[in-house]
Design a protein around this motif. Structure first.
Motif, short mmCIF file in Angstrom:
data_model
loop_
_atom_site.label_atom_id
_atom_site.label_comp_id
_atom_site.label_asym_id
_atom_site.label_seq_id
_atom_site.Cartn_x
_atom_site.Cartn_y
_atom_site.Cartn_z
N CYS A 1 0.88 -1.09 0.10
CA CYS A 1 0.09 -0.04 0.07
C CYS A 1 0.88 1.29 0.20
CB CYS A 1 -0.99 -0.08 1.11
SG CYS A 1 -2.39 -1.38 1.11
N LEU A 2 1.89 1.40 0.92
CA LEU A 2 2.82 2.46 0.86
C LEU A 2 3.51 2.71 -0.47
CD1 LEU A 2 4.55 4.39 2.36
CD2 LEU A 2 6.31 2.68 2.62
N ILE A 3 3.82 1.63 -1.25
CA ILE A 3 4.45 1.73 -2.74
C ILE A 3 3.35 2.34 -3.58
CG2 ILE A 3 5.17 0.59 -4.43
CD1 ILE A 3 6.48 -1.28 -2.79
N LEU A 4 2.24 1.85 -3.48
CA LEU A 4 1.01 2.46 -4.46
C LEU A 4 0.60 3.64 -4.03
CD1 LEU A 4 -1.53 1.94 -6.25
CD2 LEU A 4 -2.83 1.03 -4.22
N PHE A 5 0.64 4.15 -2.84
CA PHE A 5 0.22 5.42 -2.26
C PHE A 5 1.35 6.38 -2.53
CE2 PHE A 5 -2.61 3.43 1.20
CZ PHE A 5 -3.51 3.09 0.46
N GLU B 1 -3.59 -1.37 14.65
CA GLU B 1 -4.10 -1.41 16.06
C GLU B 1 -5.54 -1.50 16.46
OE1 GLU B 1 -2.03 0.88 19.90
OE2 GLU B 1 -2.95 2.10 18.23
N HIS B 2 -6.31 -0.87 15.64
CA HIS B 2 -7.74 -0.75 15.97
C HIS B 2 -8.66 -1.84 15.16
CE1 HIS B 2 -7.11 2.66 18.83
NE2 HIS B 2 -6.29 3.02 17.85
N ASN B 3 -7.95 -2.66 14.63
CA ASN B 3 -9.00 -3.59 13.68
C ASN B 3 -8.39 -4.74 13.60
OD1 ASN B 3 -10.83 -1.66 12.02
ND2 ASN B 3 -8.78 -0.70 11.85
N ASP B 4 -9.55 -5.81 13.77
CA ASP B 4 -9.05 -7.35 14.03
C ASP B 4 -8.67 -7.93 12.60
OD1 ASP B 4 -9.66 -7.10 16.66
OD2 ASP B 4 -11.60 -7.57 16.59
N THR B 5 -9.14 -7.59 11.68
CA THR B 5 -8.82 -8.42 10.45
C THR B 5 -7.88 -7.52 9.47
OG1 THR B 5 -10.61 -7.63 9.05
CG2 THR B 5 -11.11 -9.52 10.65
N LEU B 6 -7.20 -8.22 8.75
CA LEU B 6 -6.47 -7.63 7.72
C LEU B 6 -7.17 -6.76 6.79
CD1 LEU B 6 -3.34 -7.50 6.69
CD2 LEU B 6 -3.94 -9.45 5.09
N LEU B 7 -8.33 -7.42 6.29
CA LEU B 7 -9.11 -6.63 5.36
C LEU B 7 -9.47 -5.20 5.74
CD1 LEU B 7 -11.10 -9.29 3.37
CD2 LEU B 7 -9.24 -7.92 2.60
N GLN B 8 -10.15 -5.21 7.39
CA GLN B 8 -10.39 -4.24 7.86
C GLN B 8 -9.17 -3.09 7.95
OE1 GLN B 8 -11.69 -5.77 11.69
NE2 GLN B 8 -13.78 -5.17 11.22
N SER B 9 -8.25 -3.45 8.41
CA SER B 9 -6.86 -2.82 8.48
C SER B 9 -6.68 -2.14 7.01
CB SER B 9 -5.57 -3.31 8.60
OG SER B 9 -5.95 -3.85 10.14
N ILE C 1 -6.73 2.62 3.58
CA ILE C 1 -6.84 3.11 2.19
C ILE C 1 -7.93 4.47 2.40
CG2 ILE C 1 -8.41 3.09 0.24
CD1 ILE C 1 -7.48 0.10 0.15
N PHE C 2 -8.75 4.32 3.32
CA PHE C 2 -9.53 5.74 3.57
C PHE C 2 -8.56 6.71 4.07
CE2 PHE C 2 -12.29 8.00 6.69
CZ PHE C 2 -13.02 8.53 5.78
N GLY C 3 -7.65 6.45 4.99
CA GLY C 3 -6.91 7.33 5.79
C GLY C 3 -5.94 8.04 5.00
#
Length: 135
Positions: A22-26, A69-77, A82-84
């Protein structure tokens, strides 16, 4: 196989890998929206671009830190990351809008270190605000 994905080492490696991708994409998206070539300018010693890019890297990583830190699943993270990122990107455009007497990109490209530093601090600061809001 379920136990494999619940292993802390596997989960850490997965979150790390996804965050790096994601860092590379962003960063590629930031490369598209800026008028200068980040990595070429950094290679040429442009400290302002290095500070602004470093702030973006820190900002993105910090958002993912909160997201993990605040999400249980990888998809939520990933979703919150992405939203952030898009909120951070909006912050970049707001910074450009709030300085109508000059263009931020042009100042950073010409190695105006004051503007590069402020750009870095804005990215870092906004990442903490965005991160604190992630649910």
């Amino acid at each position: 196989m379920t136990g494999f994905w619940e292993n802390t080492l596997v989960e850490t490696a997965a979150r790390y890998s996804v965050s790096i991708l994601c860092l590379i994409l962003f960063l590629a998206i930031f490369e598209i929206v800026t008028s200068y070539k980040n990595w070429e300018e950094i290679r040429n010693g442009n400290l302002s671009v290095a500070m602004a890019t470093g702030g973006k890297i820190f900002g993105i990583a910090n958002i993912f830190r909160y997201s993990i830190e605040h999400n249980d699943t990888l998809l939520q993270s990933i979703g919150w990351g992405i939203f952030g990122f898009f909120l951070l990107l909006i912050g970049y455009f707001v910074f450009e809008f709030l300085t109508p007497t000059y263009r931020i990109d042009d100042e950073i490209a010409s190695d105006n270190r004051a503007v590069g530093f402020i750009s870095m601090v804005i990215s870092v600061g906004l990442s903490f605000v965005i991160g604190a809001s992630i649910g």
